[in-house]
Design an enzyme around this catalytic site. Structure first.
Site, mmCIF file in Angstrom:
data_model
loop_
_atom_site.group_PDB
_atom_site.id
_atom_site.type_symbol
_atom_site.label_atom_id
_atom_site.label_comp_id
_atom_site.label_asym_id
_atom_site.label_seq_id
_atom_site.Cartn_x
_atom_site.Cartn_y
_atom_site.Cartn_z
ATOM 1 N N CYS A 419 0.860 -1.116 0.206
ATOM 2 C CA CYS A 419 -0.070 -0.044 -0.143
ATOM 3 C C CYS A 419 0.776 1.341 0.104
ATOM 4 O O CYS A 419 0.375 2.380 -0.440
ATOM 5 C CB CYS A 419 -0.883 -0.040 1.277
ATOM 6 S SG CYS A 419 -2.274 -0.861 0.801
ATOM 7 N N LYS A 422 1.131 3.065 -2.992
ATOM 8 C CA LYS A 422 -0.176 3.635 -3.501
ATOM 9 C C LYS A 422 -0.060 5.225 -3.810
ATOM 10 O O LYS A 422 0.811 5.779 -3.020
ATOM 11 C CB LYS A 422 -1.389 3.805 -2.646
ATOM 12 C CG LYS A 422 -2.442 2.972 -2.991
ATOM 13 C CD LYS A 422 -3.713 2.658 -1.756
ATOM 14 C CE LYS A 422 -4.953 3.505 -2.193
ATOM 15 N NZ LYS A 422 -5.718 3.134 -1.211
ATOM 16 N N ASP A 451 -16.823 5.231 -2.016
ATOM 17 C CA ASP A 451 -17.081 4.412 -0.860
ATOM 18 C C ASP A 451 -15.894 3.247 -0.937
ATOM 19 O O ASP A 451 -15.040 3.329 -1.805
ATOM 20 C CB ASP A 451 -18.397 3.704 -0.903
ATOM 21 C CG ASP A 451 -18.941 3.494 0.846
ATOM 22 O OD1 ASP A 451 -18.205 2.666 1.293
ATOM 23 O OD2 ASP A 451 -20.079 3.925 1.192
ATOM 24 N N ASP A 452 -15.991 2.271 -0.028
ATOM 25 C CA ASP A 452 -14.947 1.228 -0.217
ATOM 26 C C ASP A 452 -15.021 0.359 -1.539
ATOM 27 O O ASP A 452 -14.156 -0.113 -2.034
ATOM 28 C CB ASP A 452 -15.252 -0.101 0.909
ATOM 29 C CG ASP A 452 -15.055 0.665 2.395
ATOM 30 O OD1 ASP A 452 -14.073 1.487 2.330
ATOM 31 O OD2 ASP A 452 -15.642 0.264 3.205
ATOM 32 N N ASP A 469 -8.488 -5.395 -19.122
ATOM 33 C CA ASP A 469 -7.051 -5.277 -20.066
ATOM 34 C C ASP A 469 -6.217 -4.198 -19.359
ATOM 35 O O ASP A 469 -6.865 -3.445 -18.673
ATOM 36 C CB ASP A 469 -7.298 -4.665 -21.226
ATOM 37 C CG ASP A 469 -7.932 -5.825 -22.317
ATOM 38 O OD1 ASP A 469 -6.999 -6.628 -22.809
ATOM 39 O OD2 ASP A 469 -9.074 -5.690 -23.117
ATOM 40 N N GLY A 542 -11.150 2.701 -9.034
ATOM 41 C CA GLY A 542 -9.917 2.299 -9.435
ATOM 42 C C GLY A 542 -8.894 2.328 -8.479
ATOM 43 O O GLY A 542 -9.023 2.470 -7.108
ATOM 44 N N HIS A 543 -7.526 2.056 -9.094
ATOM 45 C CA HIS A 543 -6.463 1.841 -7.986
ATOM 46 C C HIS A 543 -5.410 2.330 -8.667
ATOM 47 O O HIS A 543 -5.023 2.116 -9.660
ATOM 48 C CB HIS A 543 -6.124 0.432 -7.450
ATOM 49 C CG HIS A 543 -5.134 0.212 -6.611
ATOM 50 N ND1 HIS A 543 -5.229 0.292 -5.434
ATOM 51 C CD2 HIS A 543 -3.697 0.185 -7.067
ATOM 52 C CE1 HIS A 543 -4.006 0.304 -4.834
ATOM 53 N NE2 HIS A 543 -3.056 0.065 -5.559
ATOM 54 N N ASP A 630 -12.984 -8.339 -31.493
ATOM 55 C CA ASP A 630 -11.878 -6.927 -31.756
ATOM 56 C C ASP A 630 -10.272 -7.588 -32.080
ATOM 57 O O ASP A 630 -9.996 -8.525 -31.108
ATOM 58 C CB ASP A 630 -11.830 -5.987 -30.454
ATOM 59 C CG ASP A 630 -11.437 -6.486 -29.279
ATOM 60 O OD1 ASP A 630 -11.661 -7.872 -29.106
ATOM 61 O OD2 ASP A 630 -10.921 -5.751 -28.314
#
Ligand SMILES: Cc1cc2nc3c(=O)[nH]c(=O)nc-3n(C[C@H](O)[C@H](O)[C@H](O)COP(=O)(O)OP(=O)(O)OC[C@H]3O[C@@H](n4cnc5c(N)ncnc54)[C@H](O)[C@@H]3O)c2cc1C
Length: 755
Positions: A419, A422, A451-452, A469, A542-543, A630
């Site tokens: 973490c 991050k 939120d979480d 992807d 997202g992260h 695709d």
């Protein structure tokens, strides 16, 4: 994309790829400055070299000989290349505003955007004349003019307004070229009249009397009608009126008058001279804003005024680079005094030239050869770039970073994984605060109310389609990369015939001080958001973490009605196969990494990659498509094999019809392929005639892995032509029917490649 572990501390932004900035880029490439991020923003991917322009028009040089490839040069310099036009500056916020992307922050700015002949001061001129600059637009018009001169049987009149060196040279070059073209076609060129207008009583007012006399004689001998002291005061479509009341009705009006400045430097608050050019000190710094430098035509040296000429722009390159480095290191820039006299070399179109310096001059074919040698030698410096070693992580030079920034850099070096990697909450909040995800009623908890986790509703009678992807950036421009990554991720949803609903992002941004990380994230997510919003797909969370390389991916959810799912197994005998975008991203970006791809190839490839498959998928469904996919990492053949096997059919693929990206055949012929290609080639077992097909130099391209590729789909044979026409009208201009679906044979290899 080159990566370096050295954190970014300062942003040096170069606006315009003019004659001074190419020197700056080359020298930064030869001697990189750790901790400094270079960004080149330029309207054109290839910048013309002024000395060779008339020779290019006269047909003595091809496009690549007369242009510097800014894409390749930027890559050599490890600079990000933003293919954009600057429209404004926000000097208070230190941001450059462009026409097609988010603002670009800078610590130090340098402007080298040239000039354009002024059309504003003559009523009717704007829109009715062809200004010689921007040169790339002029060159497009020149191509059209030469085509017209070859098509028409009627006599033509061409007027050139402005009789400085540029006007005289371009008149003679055009006349020579059109004459040669007509001669080659067995036609007479004498029915094309040329008129050269000069507001002053003489042509070439900045050159010596001997040079002027030579050109007066040459123009007369070549039958060019010279209108001296006849300033043009009014223009209407196909009509010119001069101060003396004379009128002419030419077929084309070329405008080569005195250089004019863009409006945005003055509008931003930079001090400018009476012509609107940025007033700079001997250090090339703006007199009002020391963090802004300017060089070339756009600059006006207050202590050393000089004519607007490429020669001076070239000479300013080295002192500009030296002073930019000094400013970055907190040192005082040093003054520079441009030469007063310079060698002028003017050609007459027919490989003949006149050289002059002050009162001296000499002329002849040998002078043209000498000029040609000088010009080619200059261009070789920028188009034959040496191979450089990969940049290692290096220490930030002292002076580049303030004490606070040095502390921040030490903290970056000690950052934990997990973490700890991050991106900090404040940076993330600031970067995401400007983003406006598409509002959707079925997103109950999303970015608007974080939120979480996000919560979305699946409407009754709909199924949910999931895909993910993720990949490393293949371009240095985070905004364009954001668009491509989002587009690529949405591709699978469209290929299933579904409608995107929501997306989660996973991003990695290179280590850097907070402000630089924030900018990268803002640029990248703005690009992605444009594509997601266009697809009405809500970004719900997202992260983001820091890492050595810029990377981005999306987990996308889509919605579909059960009976509308488009499977790979829907190919039917009699169907035609359609491809909606050209192939070639794998080889082109592999070539780009080796500095072997031309800037215009990469720029065009990026445009194709940024184009959404949304409308294409809809159009295919409307034309009865039952199967689509695709085209991505497995390449055209890999994805075709998947469809063929799932459908239990054979297919014939027509290699001649497969649309290819500009430059892809060249890079493949040069043996450059993506690192993924060997894995894709294993699928050759599915090709019945691989030995015969393999003889075609384009054959490897069917294995080329694609990023954000187009759709490969089948439509009933009788609807295929109409479908292609509709796809082209939607902007998929390179759509082609690439083959047909056949009954399954008893052969083990279901695919035949027609060459
Ligand atoms: C026909 C003709 C022949 C000439 N021949 C000669 C010659 O033989 N020798 C000579 O010394 N001079 C010559 N000149 C003059 C010469 O072209 C200019 O003086 C010279 O090009 C100026 O160089 P520069 O570096 O200032 O800008 P340019 O070479 O004009 O480069 C400007 C760059 O900035 C980019 N740009 C412009 N606006 C923007 C924007 N808003 N945002 C982003 N990018 C932007 C452009 O795409 C371009 O890459 C000639 C001029 C003409 C018209």
């Amino acid at each position: 994309m080159k990566s370096s572990d050295t954190p970014i501390v300062k942003d040096l932004v170069l606006v315009g790829g003019g004659h001074s900035h190419v020197t700056v880029l080359k020298r930064f490439g030869m001697k990189p400055m750790p901790g400094v991020r270079l960004t080149l923003i330029c309207r054109d991917a290839h910048t013309p070299y002024s000395g060779m322009l008339p020779g290019y028009v006269a047909g003595h040089y091809d496009y690549d000989q007369a242009h510097i490839d800014l894409g390749a040069l930027a890559r050599f310099a490890n600079a990000r290349f933003y293919h954009s036009t600057v429209t404004k500056l926000d000097l208070a916020e230190k941001k450059v505003i462009c026409d097609n992307r988010p603002p670009v922050p800078f610590d130090l700015l340098s402007i080298n955007t040239g000039s354009t002949p002024n059309t504003d001061h003559v009523p009717g001129a704007t829109g009715n004349v062809v200004p010689v600059k921007p040169i790339n637009q002029f060159l497009d018009r020149w191509e059209a003019l030469s085509a017209r001169a070859m098509e028409t049987e009627a006599p033509m009149k061409i007027a050139v307004v402005g009789a400085g060196a540029g006007g005289v040279e371009i008149t003679l070059a055009i006349q020579y070229r059109l004459g040669q073209m007509r001669k080659a076609a067995g036609r007479d060129a004498s029915d094309i009249e040329f008129h050269l207008f000069s507001g002053s009583a003489e042509i070439l007012p900045t050159h010596n009397a001997k040079v002027r006399k030579t050109f007066v004689e040459t123009l007369a001998k070549r039958g060019v009608v010279t209108h001296l002291g006849e300033a043009i005061v009014q223009v209407a479509p196909g009509k010119l009126r001069s101060a003396g009341g004379g009128e002419l009705e030419p077929d084309e009006i070329l405008w080569v008058t005195a250089a004019g400045a863009p409006a945005w430097p003055a509008e931003a608050g930079l001090s400018v001279d009476e012509g609107g050019f940025i007033r700079v000190e001997d250090t090339l710094q703006s007199v009002t804003h020391p963090e802004v430098f300017a060089a070339g035509d756009v600059a006006s040296m207050i202590n050393h005024p000089r004519p607007k000429s490429g020669v001076f722009a070239v000479r300013q390159g080295k002192p500009l680079e030296r002073n930019l480095r000094r400013m970055l290191l907190g040192k005082t820039p040093v003054p520079f005094k441009p030469q007063e006299k310079f060698l002028g070399l003017i050609s007459t179109g027919d490989k003949y030239a006149i050289a002059s310096r002050s009162e001296w001059s000499v002329r002849g074919r040998a002078v043209w050869q000498w000029k040609d040698w000088i010009d080619r030698r200059f261009m070789d410096k920028y188009n034959d770039l040496p191979d450089m070693d990969e940049e290692e992580a290096s220490d930030i030079p002292s002076g580049l970073a303030s004490a606070d920034v040095v502390k921040e850099i030490s903290a970056i070096a000690m950052r934990c994984g997990g973490c700890g990697a991050k991106v900090g909450a404040t940076v993330l909040t600031r970067a995401l605060s400007e983003l406006r995800p598409a509002p959707r009623g079925d997103v109950l908890i999303g970015l608007h109310e974080p939120d979480d986790a996000a919560v979305v509703e699946v409407p009754a009678n709909r199924l949910m389609v999931h895909t993910v992807d993720y990949f490393r950036a293949m371009v240095d421009d985070p905004y364009v990369f954001g668009k491509i990554a989002a587009n690529h991720s949405l591709g699978d949803i469209y290929a299933m015939g579904a409608e995107p609903q929501s997306a989660l992002a996973i991003a990695t941004v290179p280590f850097g001080i907070e402000s630089k990380v924030e900018d990268t994230l803002t640029q990248m997510m703005s690009g992605a958001m444009e594509i997601l919003n266009d697809a009405h797909c809500a970004l719900v969370g997202g992260h983001t973490s820091e890492g050595p390389e810029l990377s981005l991916g999306f987990a996308v959810n889509g919605l579909i009605e059960r009976e509308k799912i488009m499977r790979k197994g829907g190919l039917r005998p009699g169907d035609k196969l359609i491809v909606t975008k050209p192939i070639g991203t794998g080889t082109l970006f592999a070539a780009d990494m080796r500095h072997k791809a031309k800037g215009r190839w990469i720029a065009a490839a990026l445009d194709h990659m940024a184009m959404s498959n949304r409308k294409g998928a809809q159009c295919l469904i409307e034309h009865g498509s039952q199967a689509a996919t695709d085209i991505t990492g497995f390449g055209l053949l890999g994805h075709l094999v998947e469809m063929v096997r799932a459908s239990g059919v054979d297919v014939e693929l027509d290699l001649n019809a497969v649309p290819l990206m500009d430059g892809a055949s060249e890079t493949v012929k040069a043996g450059i392929v993506s690192s993924l290609q060997p894995q894709n080639v294993r699928l050759r077992r599915a090709v019945a005639n691989q030995e015969e097909a393999g003889k075609d130099p384009r054959y490897p391209l069917i294995y080329d892995p694609q990023t954000a590729g187009g759709l490969l789909a089948s439509v009933p044979g009788d609807r295929a032509e109409a479908c292609v026409a509709a796809l082209k009208a939607l902007g998929y201009e390179r759509t082609m029917i690439v083959g047909e679906v056949l009954e399954q044979s008893d052969r083990l290899e279901p695919i035949t490649v027609r060459i």
